[in-house]
Design an enzyme around this catalytic site. Structure first.
Site, PDB file in Angstrom:
ATOM      1  N   ASP A   1     -37.929  11.276 -47.842  1.00 49.26           N
ATOM      2  CA  ASP A   1     -37.132  11.551 -49.043  1.00 49.26           C
ATOM      3  C   ASP A   1     -35.666  11.318 -48.700  1.00 49.26           C
ATOM      4  O   ASP A   1     -35.361  10.743 -47.652  1.00 49.26           O
ATOM      5  CB  ASP A   1     -37.423  12.960 -49.604  1.00 49.26           C
ATOM      6  CG  ASP A   1     -36.926  14.076 -48.694  1.00 49.26           C
ATOM      7  OD1 ASP A   1     -36.197  13.789 -47.706  1.00 49.26           O
ATOM      8  OD2 ASP A   1     -37.248  15.245 -48.958  1.00 49.26           O
TER       9      ASP A   1
ATOM     10  N   SER B   1     -35.232  22.412 -41.944  1.00 44.44           N
ATOM     11  CA  SER B   1     -36.349  21.716 -42.595  1.00 44.44           C
ATOM     12  C   SER B   1     -37.053  20.715 -41.694  1.00 44.44           C
ATOM     13  O   SER B   1     -38.187  20.336 -41.978  1.00 44.44           O
ATOM     14  CB  SER B   1     -35.845  20.988 -43.845  1.00 44.44           C
ATOM     15  OG  SER B   1     -34.785  20.114 -43.502  1.00 44.44           O
TER      16      SER B   1
ATOM     17  N   HIS C   1     -35.124  13.541 -45.337  1.00 44.15           N
ATOM     18  CA  HIS C   1     -36.069  13.821 -44.243  1.00 44.15           C
ATOM     19  C   HIS C   1     -36.877  12.618 -43.793  1.00 44.15           C
ATOM     20  O   HIS C   1     -37.233  11.769 -44.613  1.00 44.15           O
ATOM     21  CB  HIS C   1     -37.027  14.935 -44.687  1.00 44.15           C
ATOM     22  CG  HIS C   1     -36.317  16.176 -45.104  1.00 44.15           C
ATOM     23  ND1 HIS C   1     -36.154  16.530 -46.422  1.00 44.15           N
ATOM     24  CD2 HIS C   1     -35.701  17.125 -44.374  1.00 44.15           C
ATOM     25  CE1 HIS C   1     -35.458  17.658 -46.485  1.00 44.15           C
ATOM     26  NE2 HIS C   1     -35.162  18.039 -45.259  1.00 44.15           N
TER      27      HIS C   1
END
Ligand code: NAG
Ligand code: NAG
Ligand code: NAG
Ligand code: NAG
Ligand code: NAG
Ligand code: NAG
Length: 362
Positions: free
Chosen positions: A327, A30, A330
């Protein structure tokens, strides 16, 4: 006759095939995903809804696990590309496959890892059916790249494709999710054994990539994942989880040794290892103080805004440039930009043995 020759000559200037700029291919999780998982209809790891993308033009969620751009985007920009390589899975025609094979493509998939099972939900037979897939594993990403290599060979011929790829850049950012899932599943495999398996699988993936033509490889190691808000929230004191951070450090030395070994087998490769651990630690503990808030997530709810993943109902901080974390897992776009710039021009404490700009020029 003369016209024919002339036309042919003109034609070949236009089509001669070998682009001037080397392409940039991006693999991983990610931290580098620019929308891959949006093409997996039932993936649990998607970021194609608000507040993701809040700082993107028109505030659109793009599938990036960020408020705006991520590290892959900033690296592509620093490498001189006009726009970030699109997700391989977004390629839907032969002409766009040809075009982007020679510019760059992004294979990274949120939640994925070095191990094939990382991120997959084994109870849903995910590996058998694309419909149920959560992630594209690193192994599959490299298989997808094999198709790109095939396209280049069709366009240019084998020898020219090989020469072209020798100047292209391959960036990989992976490993965190394997370590998370080792912890989460409370695996009874001893840590040392787990790390050694992870290292040998990674080495096999890289050997395959090298056999497909990769010569310039930039690797980003695992950051101090024990310090991300989701993990701090599990510690009563709000401190980092030491076990995860120790694994991140061990992973870094594992890939240092691995790259040494790979280089001794293939002296034609050039490589660079980004030390995401030291980069992040220096932001968390000084000497680099760029962010006012380094513990809590910007978007989320509860303790450290980390009790829930960011979604349209959770709260959102107003100044995203002041936060290290977007978040519960991340970094913010601002933090990703600092990371990319450091990888590009930093010294050996952060990127070794050469930095990404030197890798590009090598
Ligand atoms: C193919 O991809 C382009 C760019 O992402 C998109 O605009 C287009 O709608 C897609 N076409 C089909 C048939 O899916
Ligand atoms: C796996 O998928 C099933 C069915 O969709 C779901 O109920 C379950 O929560 C998932 N398990 C995990 C660990 O994600
Ligand atoms: C929780 O944080 C404290 C520091 O605040 C640290 O000493 C402790 O080891 C952490 N706990 C775990 C389980 O890592
Ligand atoms: C900086 O952080 C402190 C403490 O977390 C907070 O009180 C303050 O409002 C923050 N300032 C800005 C500009 O975000
Ligand atoms: C990293 O890259 C820059 C070029 O962008 C180069 O001038 C510099 O010497 C490199 N830094 C180190 C410490 O190797
Ligand atoms: C990373 O930081 C640690 C602790 O500050 C230090 O011991 C180590 O040498 C650093 N690693 C590199 C490659 O500079």
């Amino acid at each position: 006759m003369v016209t024919g020759v002339l036309l042919l000559a003109l034609f070949c200037i236009g089509c001669s095939g070998i682009p001037e700029k080397p392409a940039v291919y991006i693999f991983g999780d990610s931290t580098a995903d620019v929308g891959t998982n949006s093409f997996l209809p039932n993936s649990q790891f998607r970021a194609n809804y608000p507040h993701y993308g809040i700082d993107f033009p028109k505030h659109i969620p793009t599938g990036r696990f960020s408020n705006g751009l991520n590290a892959a985007d900033f690296i592509a920009k620093l490498m001189g590309l006009e726009s970030s390589p699109p997700p391989f899975l977004s390629i839907n025609s032969t002409s766009s496959m040809k075009k982007y094979s020679m510019i760059g493509l992004n294979f990274a998939s949120g939640g994925s890892g070095i191990l094939d099972l990382t991120g997959e939900n084994v109870t849903t037979n995910a590996l058998k059916s694309k419909k149920n897939k959560n992630v594209v594993s690193l192994g599959e990403q490299i298989k997808q790249f094999a198709a790109v290599r095939g396209t280049l060979a069709d366009l240019m011929g084998q020898a020219a494709a090989r020469n072209y790829l020798a100047n292209c850049l391959f960036f990989i950012s992976t490993g965190s999710n394997d370590i998370f899932s080792y912890y989460l599943t409370r695996s009874n495999v001893p840590e040392k054994e787990f790390m050694s398996t992870l290292g040998s699988k990674y080495e096999r993936h890289l050997e395959l990539l090298i056999s497909l033509g990769a010569r310039k490889i930039g690797i980003i190691s695992v950051p101090p994942i024990g310090c991300c808000p989701s993990q701090r929230a599990m510690n009563e004191s709000g401190g980092c989880l030491d076990g995860l951070n120790e694994q991140a450090v061990t992973f870094h030395s594992t890939i240092r040794i691995m790259m040494d070994r790979i280089n001794s087998r293939h002296n034609e490769i050039k490589y660079s290892i980004g030390n995401a651990f030291n980069m992040t630690m220096d932001v968390l503990q000084g000497p680099i103080s760029l962010f006012n808030e380094t513990k809590a997530a910007c978007c989320g709810t509860g303790k450290l805004n980390a009790q829930e993943m960011c979604n349209p109902k959770t709260s959102l901080c107003s100044d995203r440039t002041k936060y290290l974390f977007w978040d519960s897992f991340h970094p913010t776009s601002a933090a990703s930009e600092v990371a990319a710039t450091t990888l590009f021009q930093g010294g050996p404490r952060y990127v070794y043995p050469i930095n990404f700009s030197q890798l590009a020029a090598a």
